[in-house]
Write a protein that holds these residues in place. Structure first.
Motif, PDB file in Angstrom:
ATOM      1  N   LEU A  95      19.897  -4.352  -4.849  1.00 26.70           N
ATOM      2  CA  LEU A  95      20.158  -5.370  -5.878  1.00 26.70           C
ATOM      3  C   LEU A  95      19.240  -5.174  -7.075  1.00 26.70           C
ATOM      4  N   GLY A  96      19.801  -5.350  -8.280  1.00 26.15           N
ATOM      5  CA  GLY A  96      18.988  -5.434  -9.484  1.00 26.15           C
ATOM      6  C   GLY A  96      18.442  -4.144 -10.017  1.00 26.15           C
ATOM      7  N   CYS A  97      18.978  -2.984  -9.611  1.00 27.53           N
ATOM      8  CA  CYS A  97      18.486  -1.703 -10.135  1.00 27.53           C
ATOM      9  C   CYS A  97      18.815  -1.565 -11.615  1.00 27.53           C
ATOM     10  N   LEU A  98      17.987  -0.802 -12.313  1.00 26.59           N
ATOM     11  CA  LEU A  98      18.270  -0.487 -13.711  1.00 26.59           C
ATOM     12  C   LEU A  98      19.648   0.138 -13.860  1.00 26.59           C
ATOM     13  N   GLU A  99      20.022   1.014 -12.941  1.00 23.58           N
ATOM     14  CA  GLU A  99      21.316   1.688 -13.017  1.00 23.58           C
ATOM     15  C   GLU A  99      22.483   0.716 -12.953  1.00 23.58           C
ATOM     16  N   ALA A 100      22.279  -0.436 -12.326  1.00 28.12           N
ATOM     17  CA  ALA A 100      23.339  -1.443 -12.250  1.00 28.12           C
ATOM     18  C   ALA A 100      23.588  -2.117 -13.597  1.00 28.12           C
ATOM     19  N   TYR A 101      22.706  -1.862 -14.564  1.00 21.18           N
ATOM     20  CA  TYR A 101      22.844  -2.450 -15.899  1.00 21.18           C
ATOM     21  C   TYR A 101      22.919  -1.389 -17.002  1.00 21.18           C
ATOM     22  N   ALA A 102      22.374  -0.207 -16.752  1.00 17.69           N
ATOM     23  CA  ALA A 102      22.211   0.753 -17.842  1.00 17.69           C
ATOM     24  C   ALA A 102      23.082   1.993 -17.733  1.00 17.69           C
ATOM     25  N   GLY A 103      23.613   2.327 -16.577  1.00 15.47           N
ATOM     26  CA  GLY A 103      24.482   3.498 -16.487  1.00 15.47           C
ATOM     27  C   GLY A 103      25.828   3.232 -17.152  1.00 15.47           C
ATOM     28  N   ALA A 104      26.520   4.305 -17.550  1.00 19.68           N
ATOM     29  CA  ALA A 104      27.826   4.144 -18.200  1.00 19.68           C
ATOM     30  C   ALA A 104      28.811   3.407 -17.300  1.00 19.68           C
ATOM     31  N   GLU A 105      28.772   3.679 -15.999  1.00 17.46           N
ATOM     32  CA  GLU A 105      29.701   3.026 -15.074  1.00 17.46           C
ATOM     33  C   GLU A 105      29.509   1.511 -15.095  1.00 17.46           C
ATOM     34  N   SER A 106      28.253   1.072 -15.005  1.00 17.33           N
ATOM     35  CA  SER A 106      27.993  -0.371 -14.978  1.00 17.33           C
ATOM     36  C   SER A 106      28.208  -0.993 -16.356  1.00 17.33           C
ATOM     37  N   LEU A 107      27.918  -0.246 -17.418  1.00 13.78           N
ATOM     38  CA  LEU A 107      28.133  -0.746 -18.766  1.00 13.78           C
ATOM     39  C   LEU A 107      29.618  -1.068 -18.971  1.00 13.78           C
ATOM     40  N   LEU A 108      30.477  -0.155 -18.536  1.00  5.48           N
ATOM     41  CA  LEU A 108      31.923  -0.374 -18.671  1.00  5.48           C
ATOM     42  C   LEU A 108      32.402  -1.491 -17.745  1.00  5.48           C
ATOM     43  N   ARG A 110      30.700  -4.134 -16.891  1.00  5.86           N
ATOM     44  CA  ARG A 110      30.305  -5.402 -17.497  1.00  5.86           C
ATOM     45  C   ARG A 110      31.204  -5.739 -18.689  1.00  5.86           C
ATOM     46  N   TRP A 111      31.594  -4.737 -19.448  1.00  2.17           N
ATOM     47  CA  TRP A 111      32.524  -4.959 -20.559  1.00  2.17           C
ATOM     48  C   TRP A 111      33.860  -5.480 -20.043  1.00  2.17           C
ATOM     49  N   ARG A 112      34.328  -4.870 -18.957  1.00  3.38           N
ATOM     50  CA  ARG A 112      35.603  -5.290 -18.357  1.00  3.38           C
ATOM     51  C   ARG A 112      35.505  -6.715 -17.813  1.00  3.38           C
ATOM     52  N   GLU A 113      34.410  -7.010 -17.092  1.00  2.66           N
ATOM     53  CA  GLU A 113      34.239  -8.332 -16.479  1.00  2.66           C
ATOM     54  C   GLU A 113      34.183  -9.452 -17.515  1.00  2.66           C
ATOM     55  N   GLN A 114      33.691  -9.131 -18.703  1.00  2.00           N
ATOM     56  CA  GLN A 114      33.563 -10.147 -19.749  1.00  2.00           C
ATOM     57  C   GLN A 114      34.762 -10.181 -20.699  1.00  2.00           C
ATOM     58  N   GLY A 115      35.846  -9.515 -20.279  1.00  2.00           N
ATOM     59  CA  GLY A 115      37.085  -9.594 -21.056  1.00  2.00           C
ATOM     60  C   GLY A 115      37.308  -8.465 -22.022  1.00  2.00           C
ATOM     61  N   GLY A 116      36.518  -7.396 -21.942  1.00  2.00           N
ATOM     62  CA  GLY A 116      36.689  -6.260 -22.844  1.00  2.00           C
ATOM     63  C   GLY A 116      37.968  -5.502 -22.566  1.00  2.00           C
ATOM     64  N   ASP A 117      38.506  -4.866 -23.580  1.00  2.00           N
ATOM     65  CA  ASP A 117      39.770  -4.135 -23.480  1.00  2.00           C
ATOM     66  C   ASP A 117      39.502  -2.694 -23.077  1.00  2.00           C
ATOM     67  N   VAL A 118      39.176  -2.482 -21.792  1.00  2.00           N
ATOM     68  CA  VAL A 118      38.899  -1.140 -21.285  1.00  2.00           C
ATOM     69  C   VAL A 118      40.220  -0.398 -21.105  1.00  2.00           C
ATOM     70  N   PRO A 119      40.377   0.804 -21.669  1.00  2.00           N
ATOM     71  CA  PRO A 119      41.644   1.542 -21.527  1.00  2.00           C
ATOM     72  C   PRO A 119      41.994   1.778 -20.063  1.00  2.00           C
ATOM     73  N   GLU A 120      43.180   1.435 -19.691  1.00  2.00           N
ATOM     74  CA  GLU A 120      43.622   1.565 -18.298  1.00  2.00           C
ATOM     75  C   GLU A 120      43.712   3.038 -17.911  1.00  2.00           C
ATOM     76  N   GLY A 121      43.090   3.381 -16.783  1.00  2.00           N
ATOM     77  CA  GLY A 121      43.181   4.739 -16.254  1.00  2.00           C
ATOM     78  C   GLY A 121      42.351   5.778 -16.981  1.00  2.00           C
ATOM     79  N   ALA A 122      41.563   5.366 -17.975  1.00  2.00           N
ATOM     80  CA  ALA A 122      40.759   6.328 -18.730  1.00  2.00           C
ATOM     81  C   ALA A 122      39.516   6.725 -17.949  1.00  2.00           C
ATOM     82  N   ASP A 123      39.042   7.949 -18.166  1.00  2.00           N
ATOM     83  CA  ASP A 123      37.776   8.339 -17.552  1.00  2.00           C
ATOM     84  C   ASP A 123      36.620   7.658 -18.292  1.00  2.00           C
ATOM     85  N   GLU A 124      35.422   7.775 -17.737  1.00  2.00           N
ATOM     86  CA  GLU A 124      34.275   7.046 -18.299  1.00  2.00           C
ATOM     87  C   GLU A 124      33.980   7.452 -19.735  1.00  2.00           C
ATOM     88  N   GLU A 125      34.085   8.738 -20.032  1.00  2.00           N
ATOM     89  CA  GLU A 125      33.752   9.201 -21.373  1.00  2.00           C
ATOM     90  C   GLU A 125      34.735   8.636 -22.410  1.00  2.00           C
TER      91      GLU A 125
END
Length: 261
Positions: A95-108, A110-125
């Motif tokens: 719980l609470g690792c930096l990676e859970a907040y700072a890696g690209a996977e977690s960044l995306l 969090r964007w999705r969870e807060q209603g961000g328009d993440v492209p469906e099926g897109a890779d992380e980049e």
């Protein structure tokens, strides 16, 4: 490999079974953060530094620490420092690792969870590119407030995480590399520097510079490619001496036959 669910995986055997290399050819297997550090210290922004930290910012985050005592660098699990008690669950399971907040996977995430328009099926980049386009749109278009808020929060977490490295190791340089770190790039860097300074002790914070790596997104691979060369230099720049040949089995017999009885 805890973050990818590997436990006692015979990696070297799998590699050897899948290639035609002779058994006496050594394999060099290392942490991606350390190979990034190796490349930047030899060819990039770390040249000439005695104390440096090279940060790998990709799907997750990691770091390579270089000091006079560890001149070739040592990978440190920077991404698994606890930055929030009872925080988000990291992909490592804690719980609470930096990676859970700072890696690209977690960044995306969090964007999705807060209603961000993440492209469906897109890779992380591709998804991170879309997020940056939303946060920093072309002139005349409105910025996505959710993307802006998530990126600002991420910059603070990264800066706070860097402050731990600054306080613990007092490096003269910190370099941020990895595909996500370079993609976030110069827009992200001023906020990271500001937060790193505000969370650090003043003296070490004034001695360190924080910049992007200079070798581009392939730096991890460049560092991996020079691992055999680094090992060669570490052993004095000489080929390994061949093992002495065993005496011929017929020699004792020949000698015995010549000795008078």
């Amino acid at each position: 490999g805890q973050t990818i669910g590997w436990d006692a995986v015979p990696l070297e055997k799998l590699l050897r079974d899948g290639t035609q290399l002779p058994d006496d050819v050594p394999y060099f297997i290392d942490n991606g953060a350390r190979t990034l550090g190796q490349a930047e210290m030899w060819f990039g922004g770390g040249r000439g530094a005695r104390n440096a930290v090279v940060v790998l910012f990709g799907s997750g985050v990691g770091a390579c620490l270089v000091t006079p005592e560890v001149e070739h660098g040592r990978a440190v699990e920077w991404g698994h420092l606890t930055v929030r008690v009872r925080g988000r669950r990291c992909r490592c399971g804690a719980l609470g690792c930096l990676e859970a907040y700072a890696g690209a996977e977690s960044l995306l995430d969090r964007w999705r969870e807060q209603g961000g328009d993440v492209p469906e099926g897109a890779d992380e980049e591709t998804a991170l590119t879309a997020m940056l386009a939303g946060a920093y749109p072309a002139e005349g278009r409105e910025a996505d407030p959710v993307a802006v808020a998530v990126l600002e929060e991420t910059a603070e977490y990264v800066g706070a995480g860097l402050s731990d490295l600054i306080n613990l190791f007092q490096p003269e340089r910190i370099l941020i590399g990895g595909w996500a770190g370079l993609q976030l790039g110069t827009r992200f860097l001023p906020a990271v520097r500001l937060h790193a300074a505000s969370y650090s002790l003043r003296h070490p914070a004034h001695k360190v510079t924080i910049d992007l790596g200079r070798l581009g997104p392939d730096a991890v691979t460049v560092g991996a490619a020079i691992l055999p060369l680094a090992d060669f230099f570490a052993h004095g720049g000489r080929r390994a001496e061949p093992a002495p040949e065993a005496p011929s089995a017929s020699l004792p017999t020949a000698v015995a036959e010549r000795v008078p009885h």
